[in-house]
Design a protein around this motif. Structure first.
Motif, PDB file in Angstrom:
ATOM      1  N   TYR B 132       1.092  -1.054  -0.087  1.00 48.83           N
ATOM      2  CA  TYR B 132       0.127  -0.100   0.065  1.00 48.83           C
ATOM      3  C   TYR B 132       0.817   1.334  -0.069  1.00 48.83           C
ATOM      4  O   TYR B 132       0.658   2.242  -0.755  1.00 48.83           O
ATOM      5  CB  TYR B 132      -0.901   0.113   1.241  1.00 48.83           C
ATOM      6  N   LEU B 133       1.848   1.204   0.923  1.00 54.05           N
ATOM      7  CA  LEU B 133       2.806   2.500   0.864  1.00 54.05           C
ATOM      8  C   LEU B 133       3.512   2.532  -0.371  1.00 54.05           C
ATOM      9  O   LEU B 133       3.836   3.788  -0.761  1.00 54.05           O
ATOM     10  CB  LEU B 133       3.591   2.308   2.088  1.00 54.05           C
ATOM     11  N   GLY B 134       4.167   1.352  -0.935  1.00 51.42           N
ATOM     12  CA  GLY B 134       4.714   1.581  -2.186  1.00 51.42           C
ATOM     13  C   GLY B 134       6.238   2.371  -1.761  1.00 51.42           C
ATOM     14  O   GLY B 134       6.560   2.614  -0.866  1.00 51.42           O
ATOM     15  N   GLY B 135       6.462   2.588  -3.072  1.00 54.70           N
ATOM     16  CA  GLY B 135       7.739   3.459  -3.322  1.00 54.70           C
ATOM     17  C   GLY B 135       8.949   3.198  -2.386  1.00 54.70           C
ATOM     18  O   GLY B 135       9.168   1.875  -2.374  1.00 54.70           O
ATOM     19  N   ARG B 136       9.633   4.116  -1.916  1.00 53.09           N
ATOM     20  CA  ARG B 136      10.890   3.464  -1.254  1.00 53.09           C
ATOM     21  C   ARG B 136      10.592   2.382   0.112  1.00 53.09           C
ATOM     22  O   ARG B 136      11.375   1.516   0.239  1.00 53.09           O
ATOM     23  CB  ARG B 136      11.560   4.643  -0.713  1.00 53.09           C
ATOM     24  N   THR B 137       9.615   2.664   0.702  1.00 48.18           N
ATOM     25  CA  THR B 137       9.247   1.902   1.638  1.00 48.18           C
ATOM     26  C   THR B 137       8.914   0.365   1.367  1.00 48.18           C
ATOM     27  O   THR B 137       9.790  -0.284   1.966  1.00 48.18           O
ATOM     28  CB  THR B 137       8.025   2.417   2.484  1.00 48.18           C
TER      29      THR B 137
END
Lengths: 307, 306
Positions: B132-137
């Motif tokens: 859900y948070l996606g990106g770098r996380t």
């Protein structure tokens, strides 16, 4: 290609470092130490022992010493087997594990690929179902159960094969352990091979080859096998890891003097140094094997090679 | 033009269908999948076999005259025998094998259940947050999963058992904690595609916080794949537990599990084959039916593979 290999090699460094750190601190968190015996050792001897094994220094210093040792290829001393370092013990066991694992690896690939190709060519015929049944058995029955059954049948009842021991590396002593170690992987490889072979046989370029009048044998060996092998190759990395853990059981059942045997004994005797060293050794081995497999994959697959 | 009579007749003729629902009744994806599952004979039989095993393992011991750890002083090394009530025979210590096998099955099932739950809780939480948070996380979290994948996890479990003693609870947690990786990957993949759907956008527009969205809108939509994967995890965990017990790192006496029983039986299989045979058949029956159920569910929910 070289750049790809180098990048992959570099990316394994953090993996190894994290794993090593994790193992080290988990072991140091352990209640009690390797020198807790039934009979309490005198305080001064204990202090000497601790000093000898560097256990009296602070945790950070110990960690630093250990990591720099590992970097130099020194995995520390065994706490239980006096006068032997972990590397010594691994070196003693390695040839046996290597022969066992290598033979099983080869067998699994050869038989697995062959069975998969046959299954794909005779799709949904009785040959295919027969192979599928054997595969099912290989996948379901765990090795620690398969081993005693085969020992009983071939070793005791029929008396064809020895039930255990290294026997100076005689072939007859290797047959059962190698088969048992290889069986689940043979099954999985043949399943993968069958699936991808069926897919490849339906591809357009195979139809073209056939339309040009190529014989069935040539079509399989020259056109179909290579692309169909790709999923199998990508399974070989994990398979190598599973072979190592599988050899734990097989070595202890058949009484083979490999590393697995040392690891189990060390774990049962709480020889922390040996356990930690063996785990690290296994990890390096698995990661290197994975790397080799990735490179082979890149060599086989033109799509990956292009990048 | 139709005459009014004719038109009434037509309406009458159509009316009953109309009440049933003029259009054919819609079937949900789950109903479709369950229909496909029911057509799969092997999977259906497996469900009953598995249910039978669970019931027998749970309530069987209450109907047995012998406990799993009490020796019967009149019967040592007894082969399967109906007269004395030792239907599976007894072991070297005169303990009833039927009771021990059922008890071992119970322990194996319990380990599998708890460890699967642990792996679901960790895997779903981890995977849905990363997805859900996606990106770098997401990149960092999944990189960690990749790292864990490269480790020979069975060695980790052995390491844990060596250090913290052979504790059953730890065995549950230890196995579950290393089995969550694949679950996390699957859940993340699902979450990535769910995240782009309109109802999530609507939830976001309504001002829900990320964790509320994950809990209320994403998690319920993950049930299908999670259940399928969990049924495939259970047999794997049963094998892992038996493997550890076989090597001597699993449950300890007087507790027993199928792996321990097989290890003990294998030592004496030439003289007392029933000590190996019964626990082994239970284990194989369980693994076989679980894998049929798992494969059946996967095929039913993912028909493009069939």
């Amino acid at each position: 290609m070289l750049g790809f290999a180098l990048r992959r090699l570099l990316s394994t460094i953090p993996v190894l470092w994290i794993a090593l750190t994790l193992c080290f601190f988990i072991l140091r968190l352990a209640p009690g130490g390797p020198f807790d015996a039934e009979r309490q050792l005198p305080e001064r001897i204990l202090a000497n022992l601790r000093a000898h094994y560097n256990l009296d220094k602070s945790l950070i210093v110990q960690y630093w010493d250990y990591v720099s040792g590992v970097l130099m290829g020194d995995l520390g001393p065994s706490y239980i087997t006096d006068d032997f370092t972990v590397v010594d013990l691994i070196a003693i066991g390695l040839p046996y594990t290597f022969i066992l694992g290598g033979a099983a690896f080869m067998l699994a690939i050869l038989v697995g690929v062959l069975a998969g190709v046959i299954g794909a060519l005779y799709q949904n015929k009785s040959t295919d179902y027969g192979i599928a049944l054997v595969i099912m058995i290989g996948l379901i029955v765990p090795n620690f159960l398969m081993a005693p059954i085969l020992q009983l049948v071939f070793g005791v009842t029929l008396g064809w094969l020895p039930v255990g021991g290294w026997g100076g590396g005689k072939l007859s002593h290797l047959v059962l352990p190698v088969i048992i170690l290889a069986l689940p992987h043979t099954a999985r490889i043949s399943r993968l091979m069958r699936g991808s072979m069926i897919e490849v046989l339906g591809a357009n370029y195979i139809r073209t080859a056939r339309a040009k009048g190529i014989g069935a044998r040539l079509m399989i060996t020259r056109h179909a096998i290579k692309p169909a092998l790709l999923p199998v190759v990508s399974y070989l990395g994990p398979a190598a890891g599973y072979l190592l853990t599988g050899s734990l059981v097989v070595e202890s059942i058949f009484g083979l003097p490999g590393i697995g045997q040392y690891f189990i004994n060390a774990a049962l005797n709480r020889d922390y140094g040996m356990v930690l060293g063996t785990v690290i050794f296994y990890m390096v081995l698995i990661i290197l094997l994975n790397l080799v497999v990735d490179l082979v994959y890149a060599l086989l697959d033109p799509k990956v090679r292009a990048h | 033009m139709l005459g009014s009579e004719k038109r009434d007749a037509l309406v009458d003729a159509l009316e009953p269908q109309h009440e049933d629902g003029f259009a054919p009744k819609g079937r949900s994806l789950t109903q479709d999948a369950m229909r496909r599952f029911r057509r799969n004979k092997a999977a259906l039989v497996s469900v009953f076999v598995m249910l039978g095993l669970v019931v027998v393992a749970l309530i069987g011991p209450f109907f047995l005259p012998y406990g799993y750890e009490d020796p019967d002083w009149a019967a040592f090394r007894l082969p399967p025998d109906f007269a004395s009530g030792h239907y599976f025979g007894t072991d070297q210590n005169g303990r009833d094998m039927l009771a021990r096998t059922l008890y071992g099955t119970r322990v194996s099932l319990m380990v599998a259940l708890v460890a699967t739950l642990v792996s679901i809780v960790i895997g779903v939480t981890y995977g849905s947050i990363a997805g859900y948070l996606g990106g770098r996380t997401d990149a960092i979290m999944m990189r960690f999963v990749d790292i864990m994948y490269a480790l020979p996890y069975i060695l980790f479990v052995i390491l844990l058992m060596v250090i913290f003693g052979r504790n059953v609870i730890l065995l549950f947690v230890g196995i579950g904690a290393v089995e969550w990786l694949t679950m996390a990957r699957i859940v993340r993949g699902q979450t990535l595609s769910l995240r782009e759907r309109e109802f999530i956008e609507a939830a976001r527009a309504a001002g829900l916080k990320p964790f509320q969205i994950i809990r209320r809108h994403i998690a319920p939509n993950l049930v299908g794949p999670v259940v399928i994967f969990a049924t495939l995890t259970v047999p794997e965990i049963i094998v892992t537990e038996s493997f550890l017990s076989y090597l001597g790192f699993g449950v300890q006496e007087p507790l027993t599990s199928l792996g321990t029983l097989i290890a003990e039986g294998a030592d004496v299989m030439e003289v007392m084959p029933w000590l190996l045979g019964f626990p082994a058949s239970f284990l194989v029956a369980m693994l076989l039916s679980l894998s049929f159920i798992g494969d059946g569910l996967r095929d039913a929910f993912d028909p493009k593979d069939v």
